[in-house]
Enzyme design. Structure first.
Site, PDB file in Angstrom:
ATOM      1  N   LYS A 204      -8.401  14.423  -3.718  1.00  0.00           N
ATOM      2  CA  LYS A 204      -8.837  13.856  -2.428  1.00  0.00           C
ATOM      3  C   LYS A 204      -8.796  14.901  -1.315  1.00  0.00           C
ATOM      4  O   LYS A 204      -7.875  15.703  -1.238  1.00  0.00           O
ATOM      5  CB  LYS A 204      -7.935  12.682  -2.073  1.00  0.00           C
ATOM      6  CG  LYS A 204      -8.348  11.998  -0.777  1.00  0.00           C
ATOM      7  CD  LYS A 204      -7.893  10.585  -0.731  1.00  0.00           C
ATOM      8  CE  LYS A 204      -6.655  10.434   0.109  1.00  0.00           C
ATOM      9  NZ  LYS A 204      -6.211   9.047   0.122  1.00  0.00           N
TER      10      LYS A 204
ATOM     11  N   ASP B 260       0.822  -1.211   0.000  1.00  0.00           N
ATOM     12  CA  ASP B 260       0.000   0.000   0.000  1.00  0.00           C
ATOM     13  C   ASP B 260       0.862   1.269   0.000  1.00  0.00           C
ATOM     14  O   ASP B 260       1.489   1.614   1.014  1.00  0.00           O
ATOM     15  CB  ASP B 260      -0.954   0.004   1.225  1.00  0.00           C
ATOM     16  CG  ASP B 260      -2.190   0.863   0.993  1.00  0.00           C
ATOM     17  OD1 ASP B 260      -2.385   1.322  -0.144  1.00  0.00           O
ATOM     18  OD2 ASP B 260      -2.966   1.054   1.948  1.00  0.00           O
TER      19      ASP B 260
ATOM     20  N   LYS C 116      -8.214  -1.394   3.381  1.00  0.00           N
ATOM     21  CA  LYS C 116      -7.601  -0.067   3.474  1.00  0.00           C
ATOM     22  C   LYS C 116      -7.548   0.391   4.931  1.00  0.00           C
ATOM     23  O   LYS C 116      -6.555   0.951   5.396  1.00  0.00           O
ATOM     24  CB  LYS C 116      -8.422   0.896   2.620  1.00  0.00           C
ATOM     25  CG  LYS C 116      -7.786   2.205   2.295  1.00  0.00           C
ATOM     26  CD  LYS C 116      -6.443   2.082   1.607  1.00  0.00           C
ATOM     27  CE  LYS C 116      -6.369   2.737   0.262  1.00  0.00           C
ATOM     28  NZ  LYS C 116      -5.125   2.520  -0.441  1.00  0.00           N
TER      29      LYS C 116
ATOM     30  N   LYS D 223       2.486   2.018   3.391  1.00  0.00           N
ATOM     31  CA  LYS D 223       1.677   2.227   4.606  1.00  0.00           C
ATOM     32  C   LYS D 223       1.800   1.080   5.586  1.00  0.00           C
ATOM     33  O   LYS D 223       1.850   1.275   6.789  1.00  0.00           O
ATOM     34  CB  LYS D 223       0.196   2.305   4.211  1.00  0.00           C
ATOM     35  CG  LYS D 223      -0.277   3.678   3.818  1.00  0.00           C
ATOM     36  CD  LYS D 223      -1.768   3.781   4.042  1.00  0.00           C
ATOM     37  CE  LYS D 223      -2.592   3.791   2.791  1.00  0.00           C
ATOM     38  NZ  LYS D 223      -2.350   4.790   1.807  1.00  0.00           N
TER      39      LYS D 223
HETATM   40  P1  NAD Z   1      -7.984   3.141 -10.251  1.00  0.00           P
HETATM   41  O1  NAD Z   1      -9.245   2.464  -9.897  1.00  0.00           O
HETATM   42  O2  NAD Z   1      -8.044   4.407 -11.037  1.00  0.00           O
HETATM   43  O3  NAD Z   1      -7.039   2.153 -11.053  1.00  0.00           O
HETATM   44  C1  NAD Z   1      -7.011   0.773 -10.839  1.00  0.00           C
HETATM   45  C2  NAD Z   1      -6.967   0.088 -12.190  1.00  0.00           C
HETATM   46  O4  NAD Z   1      -6.828  -1.299 -11.989  1.00  0.00           O
HETATM   47  C3  NAD Z   1      -8.254   0.278 -12.987  1.00  0.00           C
HETATM   48  O5  NAD Z   1      -7.934   0.804 -14.278  1.00  0.00           O
HETATM   49  C4  NAD Z   1      -8.835  -1.132 -13.093  1.00  0.00           C
HETATM   50  O6  NAD Z   1      -9.499  -1.333 -14.319  1.00  0.00           O
HETATM   51  C5  NAD Z   1      -7.583  -1.979 -12.960  1.00  0.00           C
HETATM   52  N1  NAD Z   1      -7.747  -3.362 -12.463  1.00  0.00           N
HETATM   53  C6  NAD Z   1      -8.516  -3.817 -11.455  1.00  0.00           C
HETATM   54  N2  NAD Z   1      -8.331  -5.146 -11.276  1.00  0.00           N
HETATM   55  C7  NAD Z   1      -7.407  -5.523 -12.177  1.00  0.00           C
HETATM   56  C8  NAD Z   1      -6.776  -6.757 -12.469  1.00  0.00           C
HETATM   57  N3  NAD Z   1      -7.076  -7.860 -11.802  1.00  0.00           N
HETATM   58  N4  NAD Z   1      -5.841  -6.795 -13.442  1.00  0.00           N
HETATM   59  C9  NAD Z   1      -5.516  -5.652 -14.138  1.00  0.00           C
HETATM   60  N5  NAD Z   1      -6.105  -4.462 -13.916  1.00  0.00           N
HETATM   61  C10 NAD Z   1      -7.021  -4.392 -12.938  1.00  0.00           C
HETATM   62  O7  NAD Z   1      -7.218   3.362  -8.868  1.00  0.00           O
HETATM   63  P2  NAD Z   1      -5.940   4.264  -8.573  1.00  0.00           P
HETATM   64  O8  NAD Z   1      -6.385   5.566  -8.032  1.00  0.00           O
HETATM   65  O9  NAD Z   1      -5.034   4.243  -9.747  1.00  0.00           O
HETATM   66  O10 NAD Z   1      -5.292   3.465  -7.361  1.00  0.00           O
HETATM   67  C11 NAD Z   1      -4.730   2.189  -7.602  1.00  0.00           C
HETATM   68  C12 NAD Z   1      -4.457   1.459  -6.313  1.00  0.00           C
HETATM   69  O11 NAD Z   1      -3.469   2.172  -5.581  1.00  0.00           O
HETATM   70  C13 NAD Z   1      -5.672   1.340  -5.403  1.00  0.00           C
HETATM   71  O12 NAD Z   1      -5.713   0.056  -4.838  1.00  0.00           O
HETATM   72  C14 NAD Z   1      -5.399   2.342  -4.340  1.00  0.00           C
HETATM   73  O13 NAD Z   1      -6.012   2.014  -3.108  1.00  0.00           O
HETATM   74  C15 NAD Z   1      -3.896   2.247  -4.243  1.00  0.00           C
HETATM   75  N6  NAD Z   1      -3.328   3.425  -3.588  1.00  0.00           N
HETATM   76  C16 NAD Z   1      -3.430   4.671  -4.138  1.00  0.00           C
HETATM   77  C17 NAD Z   1      -2.873   5.769  -3.491  1.00  0.00           C
HETATM   78  C18 NAD Z   1      -2.932   7.162  -4.068  1.00  0.00           C
HETATM   79  O14 NAD Z   1      -2.476   8.109  -3.456  1.00  0.00           O
HETATM   80  N7  NAD Z   1      -3.429   7.353  -5.251  1.00  0.00           N
HETATM   81  C19 NAD Z   1      -2.240   5.596  -2.261  1.00  0.00           C
HETATM   82  C20 NAD Z   1      -2.149   4.309  -1.721  1.00  0.00           C
HETATM   83  C21 NAD Z   1      -2.674   3.236  -2.415  1.00  0.00           C
END
Ligand code: NAD
Length: 510
Positions: free
Chosen positions: A401, A310, A359, A467
Site C-alpha cells: 500500500k 478496524d 472506511k 482506528k
Molecule cells: P482480503 O480481501 O484479502 O481478505 C478478506 C477475506 O474475507 C477474503 O478471503 C474473503 O473471501 C473473506 N470473506 C468475505 N466475507 C466473508 C464472510 N462473510 N465470511 C467469511 N469470509 C469472508 O482483505 P485483507 O487485506 O485481509 O483485509 C481484511 C479486513 O481487514 C478488511 O476489511 C480491511 O479493511 C481490514 N483492515 C486491514 C488493514 C491492513 O492493514 N491490512 C488495516 C485495517 C483494517
C-alpha cells in the site's frame, strides 16, 4: 518511594505511610489493591478535586490454550497471520536475494515492545536509570506460537494457495510450510453478499445456506468444535469491509426478531451473535458498524466480550502520532489530506462507495480527541479541520500500500507549516502483528476483573490497536497514540502489581 532529601530512595514504606499498591499472589491469581488517583474538575473548570479510589484488580494466572477462529481466514491478513505464526513456531529460515531471513514478531506490541516499569539506582555512583521489561513478561500471556488456528472463508482455497494468492510472503518460505498450510482449509462461510462489493462474487465458492438462525447455529457448532481442541476460543473478523447497516439496531428484541424473521442481517452480525451466544470474545478488525447498540446489550446479557473496530495499522496510527506531536506542541493542524492506493482484494472491495464510506468514517474521527484537547488552537466554532480521505484501487501494487499524507498547520504569527509523508508497506505485514496483539491481550483482559467485574462488554483497553475504538463510555474515546499506549500499559502494570509512574521525577531531583 519515599525520598529523604539526599537523593536516596527508601524502597519500603515507613510506619504511617500508605502503600498505594498491595500485591498478593496465590497459585491461581494475582491480587492487587490499588489506589487509583485522578482529578475531578468542576463544571466551571475552576476547582480541582483530588480523588483516590481503592480498586481491587484480580488476574487469573493460568494461561489457556487459545483457539483463534478468523473470519476471512484465507484473505491477505488471515493467510499472513497463519503463515507468519507457523514460520515463528517452526523457526523456519528462508532465502531471498538479499540473504537468509529468519522469522520475527516485529510490529507486535505484545511480542516486541517493552514498557518502562521503574528505576534502578547504581549503588556506587548513585545514578538512576530506567528499567524496561518486555510487555510479554509483565503478566502471564498466551504465546502466538501456541495458537490453534482455523476459521471461515467464502473462498475455499487452502492456506498454501491463499498465501500464494496474497503475494505477501516469499515462496522460499511458503514452500517449507507447504504441507502444513495445505492442511488448513476454511470452513464454509455465512455470507450476505448485499453488504460487500459486487466485485467479490468471483471469489465465492464456500458458503453456507439457510436462514439467519440456521447460519448462527452452524457457526456456533463450528465454535464448539474448536472448543473441544482448546481451553478458550477467540473469533476475529478480518473479512471484507461491509457496508454499514443503517439505521442501527437499537434493542435486543428487534435484533432477535430480525434473526427469527430472516431479515438478512450482515454476515458480521451473524458471526458476532454466534460468538456472543457461545460466550467467546469477538473482535472486529473492519470498520463496519457490527456493534449495534442491540449487539452490545446482547453481549452484556450473555457476559460476553467484544472489541473493535478496524485495525489501526499504518496511516491512521501515524496520524495519531502526528496529532500528539503537532497539537501537543501547540501547533494548529488546519488540514489533513490522506490519499492511499493499494492493489489487494481489500482495495478492490473498497471500490464500492458504500464499503468505502465505512472506511472513510473510521479513518476520519481519529484526530477528534486531539482537536478537543486544545481550545486555544480550536476555539468553539473553529473546532474542525479539513480532513479528506481518498482510497484508490491500483492492482499493480498488490498488497504494497502507498499512503500519502499532507498535514498543513498554522504556526507562529500565522505562518504555514506543511509536512508530507509517503509510506510504502505490505499492508498485511502491518495488520498481522496487530491481530496477534488483539488476540493475546484480548484473552488476557478476559482474565482480569476489577472490583469483581469483567472489563466488558467492550474491551476499551484494546483501543491502541483500533482506528475507531468502541468503548464502554461511548462519549469518552481516546485516539491519541501516546495516551492509548499509556492506558493499556498502565493497566497491565497495575494488574501485575507495579505502580505506573506519575511522571514527575520528583524523587530524582530533590
Ligand atoms: P482480503 O480481501 O484479502 O481478505 C478478506 C477475506 O474475507 C477474503 O478471503 C474473503 O473471501 C473473506 N470473506 C468475505 N466475507 C466473508 C464472510 N462473510 N465470511 C467469511 N469470509 C469472508 O482483505 P485483507 O487485506 O485481509 O483485509 C481484511 C479486513 O481487514 C478488511 O476489511 C480491511 O479493511 C481490514 N483492515 C486491514 C488493514 C491492513 O492493514 N491490512 C488495516 C485495517 C483494517
Amino acid at each position: 518511594l519515599g525520598g529523604n532529601g539526599s537523593n536516596a530512595v527508601t524502597p519500603r514504606f515507613q510506619p504511617g505511610q500508605i502503600a498505594p499498591l498491595q500485591r498478593s499472589e496465590t497459585a491461581s491469581e494475582i491480587q492487587v489493591v490499588y489506589q487509583h488517583r485522578f482529578t475531578l474538575v468542576d463544571d466551571a473548570e475552576t476547582s480541582y478535586q483530588p480523588v483516590c479510589q481503592e480498586k481491587r484488580v484480580v488476574t487469573q494466572k493460568l494461561v489457556p490454550k487459545v483457539g483463534v477462529m478468523l473470519v476471512g481466514l484465507t484473505g491477505n491478513n488471515g493467510s499472513t497471520f497463519v503463515a507468519g505464526i507457523l514460520a515463528n513456531k517452526h523457526k523456519v529460515s528462508w532465502e531471498t536475494r538479499t540473504g537468509t531471513k529468519s522469522p520475527n514478531f516485529f510490529g507486535s506490541f505484545s511480542q516486541s515492545a517493552t514498557a518502562r516499569v521503574g528505576f534502578k539506582r547504581d549503588e556506587k555512583t548513585g545514578a538512576f536509570s530506567d528499567v524496561h521489561k518486555p510487555i510479554s513478561e509483565i503478566l502471564p500471556m498466551a504465546r502466538p506460537v501456541d495458537f490453534v488456528m482455523g476459521g471461515w472463508d467464502m473462498s475455499g482455497v487452502n492456506m498454501y494457495q491463499a498465501c500464494k494468492r496474497a503475494q505477501v510472503l516469499e515462496p522460499t518460505l511458503l514452500d517449507q510450510l507447504k504441507p502444513e498450510l495445505e492442511r488448513i482449509i476454511p470452513l464454509p462461510a455465512a455470507l450476505n453478499p448485499d453488504f460487500i462489493a459486487g466485485n467479490q462474487t468471483d471469489r465465492v465458492d464456500n458458503v453456507l445456506s439457510g436462514t439467519d438462525r440456521e447460519l448462527i447455529e452452524q457457526l456456533r457448532s463450528d465454535i464448539r468444535a474448536m472448543k473441544t481442541l482448546v481451553d478458550k476460543v477467540v473469533v476475529l473478523w478480518t473479512a471484507n469491509t461491509e457496508k454499514c447497516l443503517k439505521p442501527e439496531i437499537e434493542t435486543v428484541e428487534d435484533l432477535q426478531e430480525r434473526i427469527r424473521e430472516g431479515k438478512a442481517l450482515p454476515a458480521s452480525v451473524l458471526y458476532c451473535v454466534a460468538a456472543i451466544e457461545e460466550q467467546v470474545l469477538f473482535i472486529n478488525g473492519s470498520p463496519q458498524n457490527t456493534f449495534h447498540p442491540a449487539v452490545i446489550e446482547y453481549a452484556r446479557q450473555h457476559g460476553s466480550l467484544l472489541a473493535g473496530s478496524d485495525f489501526k495499522s499504518g496511516q491512521t496510527r501515524f496520524k495519531t502520532v502526528m496529532g500528539d506531536f503537532l497539537i501537543g506542541s501547540g501547533i494548529r493542524i488546519s488540514a489533513c489530506a490522506s490519499y492511499n492506493h493499494l492493489g489487494n482484494n481489500d482495495g478492490r472491495n473498497l471500490q464500492d462507495p458504500m464499503c468505502f464510506d465505512s472506511k472513510k468514517n473510521s479513518k476520519s474521527g481519529v484526530l477528534n480527541d486531539a482537536i478537543r484537547s486544545n481550545a486555544i488552537l480550536y476555539p468553539e466554532g473553529k473546532d474542525h479541520i479539513d480532513h479528506e480521505v481518498v482510497i484508490k484501487y491500483v492492482p499493480a501494487v498488490g498488497d504494497s500500500k502507498r499512503a500519502l499524507d499532507e498535514y498543513t498547520s498554522d504556526i507562529f504569527m500565522n505562518g504555514r507549516n506543511t509536512i508530507s509523508s509517503y509510506n510504502v508497506c505490505e499492508d498485511s505485514l502491518l495488520a498481522a502483528p496487530i491481530m496477534i496483539d488483539l488476540v493475546v491481550l484480548g484473552e488476557l483482559l478476559s482474565r482480569i476483573k476489577v472490583d469483581g467485574n469483567s472489563l466488558g462488554p467492550l474491551l476499551s483497553y484494546l483501543s491502541f490497536f483500533l482506528k475507531a475504538p468502541d468503548t464502554n463510555q461511548p462519549n469518552y474515546v481516546v485516539n491519541s497514540f501516546t495516551r492509548q499506549r499509556q492506558i493499556l500499559t498502565s493497566l497491565l502494570m497495575v494488574a501485575a502489581g507495579i505502580i505506573p509512574d506519575d511522571g514527575t521525577l520528583l524523587f530524582a531531583h530533590f
